[in-house]
Enzyme design. Sequence first.
Site, PDB file in Angstrom:
ATOM      1  N   CYS A  53     -10.406 -22.626 -62.078  1.00  0.00           N
ATOM      2  CA  CYS A  53     -11.030 -22.063 -63.254  1.00  0.00           C
ATOM      3  C   CYS A  53     -12.504 -21.750 -62.980  1.00  0.00           C
ATOM      4  O   CYS A  53     -13.215 -22.514 -62.340  1.00  0.00           O
ATOM      5  CB  CYS A  53     -10.955 -22.982 -64.466  1.00  0.00           C
ATOM      6  SG  CYS A  53      -9.293 -23.368 -64.952  1.00  0.00           S
ATOM      7  N   ARG A 111     -11.570 -18.448 -58.107  1.00  0.00           N
ATOM      8  CA  ARG A 111     -11.363 -19.843 -58.525  1.00  0.00           C
ATOM      9  C   ARG A 111     -10.057 -20.042 -59.290  1.00  0.00           C
ATOM     10  O   ARG A 111      -9.622 -21.167 -59.513  1.00  0.00           O
ATOM     11  CB  ARG A 111     -12.529 -20.294 -59.417  1.00  0.00           C
ATOM     12  CG  ARG A 111     -13.866 -20.281 -58.726  1.00  0.00           C
ATOM     13  CD  ARG A 111     -14.945 -20.721 -59.681  1.00  0.00           C
ATOM     14  NE  ARG A 111     -14.786 -22.113 -60.046  1.00  0.00           N
ATOM     15  CZ  ARG A 111     -15.274 -23.139 -59.374  1.00  0.00           C
ATOM     16  NH1 ARG A 111     -15.972 -22.925 -58.274  1.00  0.00           N
ATOM     17  NH2 ARG A 111     -15.087 -24.378 -59.779  1.00  0.00           N
ATOM     18  N   TRP A 159      -6.955 -21.156 -63.787  1.00  0.00           N
ATOM     19  CA  TRP A 159      -5.904 -21.635 -62.883  1.00  0.00           C
ATOM     20  C   TRP A 159      -5.195 -22.715 -63.684  1.00  0.00           C
ATOM     21  O   TRP A 159      -5.739 -23.791 -63.925  1.00  0.00           O
ATOM     22  CB  TRP A 159      -6.530 -22.200 -61.606  1.00  0.00           C
ATOM     23  CG  TRP A 159      -5.527 -22.579 -60.566  1.00  0.00           C
ATOM     24  CD1 TRP A 159      -4.949 -21.755 -59.646  1.00  0.00           C
ATOM     25  CD2 TRP A 159      -4.987 -23.893 -60.319  1.00  0.00           C
ATOM     26  NE1 TRP A 159      -4.078 -22.480 -58.854  1.00  0.00           N
ATOM     27  CE2 TRP A 159      -4.088 -23.778 -59.236  1.00  0.00           C
ATOM     28  CE3 TRP A 159      -5.177 -25.147 -60.903  1.00  0.00           C
ATOM     29  CZ2 TRP A 159      -3.384 -24.876 -58.737  1.00  0.00           C
ATOM     30  CZ3 TRP A 159      -4.479 -26.227 -60.398  1.00  0.00           C
ATOM     31  CH2 TRP A 159      -3.585 -26.083 -59.324  1.00  0.00           C
ATOM     32  N   ASN A 166     -13.484 -26.061 -67.319  1.00  0.00           N
ATOM     33  CA  ASN A 166     -12.922 -26.215 -65.969  1.00  0.00           C
ATOM     34  C   ASN A 166     -12.777 -27.713 -65.750  1.00  0.00           C
ATOM     35  O   ASN A 166     -13.749 -28.447 -65.884  1.00  0.00           O
ATOM     36  CB  ASN A 166     -13.909 -25.585 -64.966  1.00  0.00           C
ATOM     37  CG  ASN A 166     -13.580 -25.922 -63.517  1.00  0.00           C
ATOM     38  OD1 ASN A 166     -14.451 -25.922 -62.677  1.00  0.00           O
ATOM     39  ND2 ASN A 166     -12.342 -26.206 -63.204  1.00  0.00           N
ATOM     40  N   GLY A 167     -11.557 -28.167 -65.446  1.00  0.00           N
ATOM     41  CA  GLY A 167     -11.352 -29.603 -65.224  1.00  0.00           C
ATOM     42  C   GLY A 167     -10.099 -30.067 -65.929  1.00  0.00           C
ATOM     43  O   GLY A 167      -9.254 -29.261 -66.320  1.00  0.00           O
ATOM     44  N   GLU A 215      -3.077 -25.341 -38.745  1.00  0.00           N
ATOM     45  CA  GLU A 215      -3.904 -24.385 -39.489  1.00  0.00           C
ATOM     46  C   GLU A 215      -3.268 -22.996 -39.465  1.00  0.00           C
ATOM     47  O   GLU A 215      -3.254 -22.279 -40.476  1.00  0.00           O
ATOM     48  CB  GLU A 215      -5.325 -24.375 -38.898  1.00  0.00           C
ATOM     49  CG  GLU A 215      -6.286 -23.359 -39.491  1.00  0.00           C
ATOM     50  CD  GLU A 215      -6.514 -23.490 -40.995  1.00  0.00           C
ATOM     51  OE1 GLU A 215      -6.059 -24.468 -41.614  1.00  0.00           O
ATOM     52  OE2 GLU A 215      -7.139 -22.572 -41.561  1.00  0.00           O
ATOM     53  N   LYS A 269      -2.202 -20.897 -42.786  1.00  0.00           N
ATOM     54  CA  LYS A 269      -2.701 -19.536 -43.058  1.00  0.00           C
ATOM     55  C   LYS A 269      -1.534 -18.607 -43.385  1.00  0.00           C
ATOM     56  O   LYS A 269      -1.586 -17.860 -44.347  1.00  0.00           O
ATOM     57  CB  LYS A 269      -3.449 -18.956 -41.845  1.00  0.00           C
ATOM     58  CG  LYS A 269      -4.824 -19.456 -41.592  1.00  0.00           C
ATOM     59  CD  LYS A 269      -5.899 -18.890 -42.485  1.00  0.00           C
ATOM     60  CE  LYS A 269      -6.135 -19.690 -43.722  1.00  0.00           C
ATOM     61  NZ  LYS A 269      -6.747 -20.969 -43.662  1.00  0.00           N
ATOM     62  N   GLU A 271       0.272 -19.548 -46.835  1.00  0.00           N
ATOM     63  CA  GLU A 271      -0.477 -19.383 -48.089  1.00  0.00           C
ATOM     64  C   GLU A 271      -0.686 -17.922 -48.478  1.00  0.00           C
ATOM     65  O   GLU A 271      -0.734 -17.609 -49.662  1.00  0.00           O
ATOM     66  CB  GLU A 271      -1.800 -20.151 -48.077  1.00  0.00           C
ATOM     67  CG  GLU A 271      -2.864 -19.594 -47.189  1.00  0.00           C
ATOM     68  CD  GLU A 271      -4.138 -20.427 -47.191  1.00  0.00           C
ATOM     69  OE1 GLU A 271      -4.576 -20.859 -48.261  1.00  0.00           O
ATOM     70  OE2 GLU A 271      -4.710 -20.629 -46.103  1.00  0.00           O
ATOM     71  N   HIS A 323      13.344 -33.587 -31.854  1.00  0.00           N
ATOM     72  CA  HIS A 323      13.807 -34.805 -32.526  1.00  0.00           C
ATOM     73  C   HIS A 323      14.373 -34.508 -33.912  1.00  0.00           C
ATOM     74  O   HIS A 323      14.326 -35.358 -34.793  1.00  0.00           O
ATOM     75  CB  HIS A 323      12.669 -35.836 -32.593  1.00  0.00           C
ATOM     76  CG  HIS A 323      12.261 -36.297 -31.231  1.00  0.00           C
ATOM     77  ND1 HIS A 323      13.014 -37.151 -30.468  1.00  0.00           N
ATOM     78  CD2 HIS A 323      11.199 -35.958 -30.456  1.00  0.00           C
ATOM     79  CE1 HIS A 323      12.435 -37.344 -29.302  1.00  0.00           C
ATOM     80  NE2 HIS A 323      11.318 -36.625 -29.268  1.00  0.00           N
ATOM     81  N   LYS A 362      -9.560 -21.144 -55.012  1.00  0.00           N
ATOM     82  CA  LYS A 362     -10.424 -21.483 -53.880  1.00  0.00           C
ATOM     83  C   LYS A 362     -10.985 -22.889 -53.961  1.00  0.00           C
ATOM     84  O   LYS A 362     -11.092 -23.585 -52.968  1.00  0.00           O
ATOM     85  CB  LYS A 362     -11.562 -20.472 -53.811  1.00  0.00           C
ATOM     86  CG  LYS A 362     -12.512 -20.696 -52.667  1.00  0.00           C
ATOM     87  CD  LYS A 362     -12.320 -19.656 -51.612  1.00  0.00           C
ATOM     88  CE  LYS A 362     -13.113 -19.927 -50.365  1.00  0.00           C
ATOM     89  NZ  LYS A 362     -12.252 -19.938 -49.171  1.00  0.00           N
TER      90      LYS A 362
HETATM   91  C1  F6R Z   1      -6.707 -22.935 -47.009  1.00  0.00           C
HETATM   92  C2  F6R Z   1      -7.759 -23.453 -47.842  1.00  0.00           C
HETATM   93  C3  F6R Z   1      -7.566 -24.803 -48.433  1.00  0.00           C
HETATM   94  C4  F6R Z   1      -8.895 -25.568 -48.416  1.00  0.00           C
HETATM   95  C5  F6R Z   1      -8.752 -26.888 -49.175  1.00  0.00           C
HETATM   96  C6  F6R Z   1     -10.026 -27.689 -49.158  1.00  0.00           C
HETATM   97  O1  F6R Z   1      -7.032 -21.658 -46.535  1.00  0.00           O
HETATM   98  O2  F6R Z   1      -8.743 -22.822 -48.064  1.00  0.00           O
HETATM   99  O3  F6R Z   1      -6.573 -25.518 -47.777  1.00  0.00           O
HETATM  100  O4  F6R Z   1      -9.265 -25.783 -47.091  1.00  0.00           O
HETATM  101  O5  F6R Z   1      -8.382 -26.640 -50.496  1.00  0.00           O
HETATM  102  O6  F6R Z   1     -11.067 -26.979 -49.758  1.00  0.00           O
HETATM  103  P1  F6R Z   1     -12.571 -27.357 -49.489  1.00  0.00           P
HETATM  104  O7  F6R Z   1     -12.841 -27.070 -48.054  1.00  0.00           O
HETATM  105  O8  F6R Z   1     -13.363 -26.511 -50.416  1.00  0.00           O
HETATM  106  O9  F6R Z   1     -12.706 -28.829 -49.774  1.00  0.00           O
END
Ligand code: F6R
Length: 612
Positions: free
Chosen positions: A2, A27, A76, A102-103, A485, A489, A492, A508, A607
């Site tokens: 949010c 966000r 969100w 937000n929260g 990672e 990527k 997501e 396994h 984000k």
């Molecule tokens: C993936 C991504 C998330 C963040 C995670 C932590 O591309 O961006 O997995 O890495 O939500 O976010 P931060 O780094 O802001 O604590």
Amino acid sequence: MCGIVGFTGRENALPILIKGLYSLEYRGYDSAGIAAFTKEGLRVVKTRGRIANLEEKIREVGCDMECTCGIGHTRWATHGEPSDRNSHPHLGGKGKVAVVHNGIIENYKELRERLEAHGYEFKSETDTETVAHLVDYLHTGKQEDLAKTVLAAVQRLRGSYALGVVSMDNTQEIVAARRGNPLVIGIGEGENMIASDITAIISRTRKFIILDDNEVAIVRPDEVIVMNEFGDKVEKEVQTVNWDMSAAEKGGYQHFMLKEIMEQPKAVTDTVTPRIKNNAVCFEDNGLTDERLRDIENIHIIGCGSALHAGMVGKRVIEAMCRIRCSAEVASEFRYENPIIGKKDMCIVISQSGETADTLAAMRLAKQAGAFTIAIVNVVSSTIAREADGVLYTWAGPEIAVATTKAYSAQLAALYLISVKIARVRGLISIGDERALCAELQRLPECVTEALKCQPDMQRIATLYANRPSVFFLGRGLDYAAALEASLKLKEISYIHSEAYAAGELKHGTISLIEDGTLVVALATQPALFEKTVSNIREVVARGASVVLVTTDDFTGDESVCQHIIRLPKCLYEFSASLSIIPMQLFAYYVAVERNCDVDKPRNLAKSVTVE
Ligand code: F6R
């Protein structure tokens, strides 16, 4: 999680709010709304969908939205599905008060029941509407007391919030409050703003105040008054943003994600360069003294998602270089598993946003247990940065795409710096070794630039495999951490199921999923493990997999079993995760583009994850 924005001044607030919402859309983007004081009174327009849908609805509603004060929200969903009625702002009472939030309000059910008993009718399933009615219930209607009312209301709330509240009693005033979720106040000339982060205010002003937990602010066009939880006025430091708008714009790229992938050499340079002086790692950053780093017994690295994956690389590099026991832990698990933390332990907390709720809570726990905490954070003055004992900023600049790329690369660089420093202060490497390592670190951005040259190849490979239902990523050691990672990527942003496996572990059980045509991406950048990984590649090829091998220039193993091979420039093997991730980011990006996915705003994500 949010985004909230508010404006009070002399110009028409509507375009300013909309622009602010666009910059906060990363966000959360399942619904959006605004509340503004118009000639017709307090008007709320809100809708399920993106900000563009909101703009359309404002046009449709056709009301005269000329106003100089208002609040806005991009959501969100946490409580209740994304829908028009669950969108913010929420009105309190008979429409006198409007709230954006937000929260998460944890005791919203019990408050809702009590307010319903007082005759309040709820129109949504959200926790936020409780706050709107509660403020209305406590509000005596005197012009000056909205802030005091909000102060009284938040004392009845459990959970976390950043709030923007407006009331018909003063149509030029916004009251803001915060506990656990970020909120900044932009300080302008004859106008002021509130926002979840700086990107929403930077087109109007570069000056801002950070609201701290439990504070409440009265924001009017010509003044901002901040109070603590007792209602006492507090003096706040006015800070200045040091980056400009262009950093938060696409600059000719189709997506922020591609722009940010391409910005990685700079992100690494900006993180490394200021910390290498006279061929040695030199931290002028807060709290990172040699004494502190010398006496560590154990290291806990904590983060979520990609930040955790950076930590998993860091763990391997630190253990190899410094011979200190180091763990990389999921923040949301760490905080509830009664972790063993010694007073001489160090906790490295990694977070791009610096606001991730689980990471913050885990850090607080480690601090309480007496550990020394270092934050690797991208957003300056974020909560984690402010609360940690030491901060190493990743100077990656604003990262807008929801999927992180350049902040991840900068996190790796910060971890390498810490590792070299610890190894040196503990006498594990000589001055000469440190000089050589620093030279390698300074060369890393060039290597990243070189690695980015695989872009056309990755685009071609992505086109070939974009319709696969499932992709496996394999690697050992650092390559396994990078594989995690790479897999995140891909899933997501392209919504393709994918798994990352330690290459030796697949047999396994999970190897049963490999069948004719399954795509396997094997990462092999560690010379000592080349042959081992090739054996694992043979195992999947024997079961029909198509293999993309990502390796280094000096790969000597048998590549004949692979359909595609991507060769990366050679760098010190400890730093190789910085290179192997580059083709993987590009692969995920082009697969997502090929599948027409919303690359910068993938479904269901946001984000900044400020809820548990
Ligand atoms: C993936 C991504 C998330 C963040 C995670 C932590 O591309 O961006 O997995 O890495 O939500 O976010 P931060 O780094 O802001 O604590």
